[in-house]
Design an enzyme around this catalytic site. Structure first.
Site, PDB file in Angstrom:
ATOM      1  N   HIS A  39      -1.418  -7.608   4.443  1.00 41.33           N
ATOM      2  CA  HIS A  39      -1.942  -7.284   3.109  1.00 41.33           C
ATOM      3  C   HIS A  39      -3.409  -6.879   3.171  1.00 41.33           C
ATOM      4  CE1 HIS A  39       1.674  -9.270   1.454  1.00 41.33           C
ATOM      5  NE2 HIS A  39       1.415  -8.605   0.357  1.00 41.33           N
ATOM      6  N   GLU A  47       9.311   1.883  -1.886  1.00 44.09           N
ATOM      7  CA  GLU A  47       8.117   2.730  -2.028  1.00 44.09           C
ATOM      8  C   GLU A  47       8.364   4.195  -1.696  1.00 44.09           C
ATOM      9  OE1 GLU A  47       8.122  -0.231  -0.553  1.00 44.09           O
ATOM     10  OE2 GLU A  47       6.664  -1.453  -1.652  1.00 44.09           O
TER      11      GLU A  47
END
Lengths: 336, 326
Positions: B129, B60
């Site tokens: 998450h 990322e």
């Protein structure tokens, strides 16, 4: 390379050394603030590599990006010395309008895309610049200069991987000066030879003496041809040494005077001066005259410009945070 | 006019912007061949090719950095981060680089990237998450942060974000991708600034953003049954924050509940309370109330998860408290 170019290169390296020396003086006089990282000792690397790239031609230039030790890379890419010095003085006429300082020199009119204080950052930014060049089919390449210390950031590995899988036209130049800030490479890094680390990504790489500009240029020419011809990224490692501390606040307690003296014998300016003198291209007196002319220009043009330029206005504090002239179609206000 | 799901609206915006400008590219994990975790780029790989719809490795920070670098030479990257939790890995390139490059170059270099990411809690995805990080991005100078509550804004704000010259973070929501709304067939844009009154009312203002707008709307319905007429204000943009609309609504209703899915500390609600304190304190008839997540990492167990995250019921009770009914 003709004789005039050789003399020009020598002059450039002397100019860069004197530029850095002069910033040191200005820093001691407190005219320059913040952190100041000087490039003295490593001149052959930026000068030699960029001599073989497209620089000094405005937006036709290759894109150049580096860490915070960025003055010389900016100058060789084409940033006017007056503006770089004015930036160090924090003036409105500076390369970054006084908002960046020593570590953040930018000159997009010459495709010099900045100095960054986070040493892992220029890796992906450079790959992105290269992606843009590839996408726009401009035949430009991106050149990323960083020290050996930066290679221990995760972005090094992430970016080498992506540069390779996407075959990006990017040249990574590792200036291995043996120290990550003040920690010796043997104590921070599992391998001393940095070029070996990109073998993990099947990337072309080579290691060379970074104190001899002729060796640097020969290696750079091959690497740049490789990258520009579309063969993908290349990783060049140059063994070099910074003669001064990491920054101005560095007492250099982590290295010995003996080690410094060994490297100073290999001063890139002395090596090249001697070569040109031995070849009969230049005399010691010519070099003295060159230095005098550089120093006069430094005081009368560059320092004078920096000293006399205006400071940014406090009323402009919040300029440049976001686009100052945004298009209302995208920004609003919302029609209610 | 056609009914369109949130994910379809995002996909349409990608498609139109990529067709309009060859410099627009999309990048992210699984967005190409796989079509995107939430289908936001479905079919675009086949249409625009692998050089413009780029499947990235799980890196990322660096693929965000590559997008930023590309934007510095005029590209318009739309970067998808699969979950806002993973955006934490990209904070260096996003905050230390993209948000600061315009400023530290004295306005000479810009980074017009768009980062899209779902940033809420869904169904038992557990702590790693389920992060809600809106408050962190809204506190960063040099970024724009928007939170489309439905397909109309998801489409129109993405299109504006692509064309805007600033880095824009679009926080979507896992539970909204299948939300449907009628959308005009012709192209339109929705601005990146400005809150919106989505329900007019006179007794109390319920302030939400992203998914919590829907909690506010549901609570407003229940309050109506109790004879309380609630106004619902969707912030839409967290940065820059529309102070005027907040003040205007508070001066009208004199009572406020702020609904945020984030934890409370140093949060969106805290910021709005500060704005109210500084700009319209004397318009208040009661202490404002924040309805927010519990100060815990989000648990897996469904019962615990439900207890950790604010619901429409919680917003309703918050409003009753402000109204002095409980």
């Amino acid at each position: 390379m003709n004789d005039a170019d050789k003399k020009r290169l020598l002059r450039e390296m002397i100019f860069y050394r004197r530029f850095e020396d002069r910033t040191f003086e200005a820093y001691m006089e407190r005219k320059i603030g913040g952190f100041l990282h000087l490039y003295s000792g490593q001149e052959a690397v930026a000068t030699g590599v960029l001599e073989k790239a497209v620089v000094g031609q405005g937006n036709k230039n290759d894109y150049v990006i580096t860490g915070y030790r960025d003055h010389v890379h900016a100058l060789k890419t084409g940033a006017p010395a007056k503006e770089v010095m004015a930036e160090l003085y924090g003036k409105e006429t500076g390369s970054s309008r006084g908002r960046g300082g020593s570590m953040h020199i930018f000159d997009p009119t010459q495709n010099f895309m900045g100095g960054y204080a986070l040493v892992g950052q220029p890796f992906p930014l450079a790959a992105g610049l290269a992606m843009g060049c590839k996408h726009k089919k401009t035949n430009q390449i991106a050149i990323c200069f960083l020290g050996d210390g930066a290679n221990n950031q995760g972005t090094f590995h992430e970016t080498m991987n992506m540069a390779k899988i996407w075959n990006l036209p990017v040249l990574f130049v590792c200036e291995n000066n043996g120290y990550a800030i003040g920690t010796h490479i043997d104590r921070s890094t599992a391998v001393r030879d940095q070029y070996k680390r990109v073998a993990a990504y099947d990337m072309e790489a080579s290691q060379h003496d970074g104190m001899d500009i002729d060796i640097v240029m020969e290696a750079a020419e091959k690497a740049i041809d490789f990258v520009r011809s579309g063969k993908g990224p290349y990783f060049l490692e140059f063994m070099t040494y910074r003669f001064r501390g990491h920054s101005m606040s560095d007492a250099k307690s982590y290295r010995t005077r003996e080690e410094e003296l060994e490297w100073e014998k290999r001063d890139p300016i002395n090596i090249y001066s001697k070569r040109l003198i031995d070849a009969g291209l230049i005399t010691q007196d010519d070099i003295k005259a060159m230095e005098r002319e550089i120093d006069e220009n430094m005081e009368n043009e560059i320092i004078k410009f920096a000293e006399e330029s205006p400071e940014p206005r406090v009323e402009d504090l919040t300029k440049y945070v976001l686009d100052d002239n945004p298009d209302p179609r995208w920004i609003g206000p919302l029609q209610k | 006019m056609a009914e369109m799901a949130y994910w379809e609206a995002i996909r349409r915006a990608h498609d139109e912007e990529m067709a309009n400008d060859p410099l627009v590219i999309a990048m992210g994990e699984d967005i190409g061949v796989a079509g995107g975790t939430y289908k936001a780029t479905l079919g675009l790989y086949d249409k625009y090719g692998e050089e413009r719809v780029i499947d990235t490795p799980i890196s990322e920070n660096s693929y965000t950095g590559i997008g930023i670098g590309a934007s510095m030479v005029g590209m318009r990257p739309i970067i998808e981060i699969m979950s806002i939790n993973f955006a934490l890995l990209a904070l260096d390139t996003l905050i230390n680089a993209a948000a600061k490059i315009r400023y530290m170059s004295g306005g000479r270099v810009q980074c017009p990237i768009v980062m899209r990411t779902p940033g809420g809690t869904a169904h038992q995805l557990a702590a790693q998450h389920s992060a809600r990080l809106a408050r962190m991005f809204m506190s960063t100078s040099g970024l724009r942060v928007v939170t489309p509550r439905g397909p109309l804004d998801a489409y129109g704000m993405l299109k504006s974000a692509v064309r805007c010259n600033d880095p824009v973070i679009i926080i979507e929501h896992e539970q909204m991708y299948n939300l449907k709304e009628d959308i005009p067939d012709e192209e339109f844009f929705r601005p990146l600034e400005g809150a919106e009154v989505v329900r007019e009312g006179s007794d109390i203002t319920l302030i939400g953003y992203n998914y919590s707008v829907h909690l506010c709307l549901e609570a407003a319905k229940r309050l109506e049954a109790d004879g309380i007429n609630a106004e619902v204000l969707d912030l839409r943009a967290l940065k820059p924050l529309d102070h005027d609309s907040i003040r205007k609504s508070v001066e009208k209703t004199h009572r406020v509940v702020i609904a945020e899915e984030d934890e409370a500390a140093v949060g969106v609600g805290a910021e709005i309370m500060a704005v109210i304190n500084e700009e319209c304190f004397f318009a208040l008839d009661a202490q404002p109330v924040r309805v927010h997540a519990a100060d815990v990492p989000v648990p897996y167990n469904a019962r615990l998860e439900k207890a950790a995250i604010p619901s429409a019921e919680d917003v309703y009770h918050g409003a009753l408290k402000v109204m002095g009914k409980i």
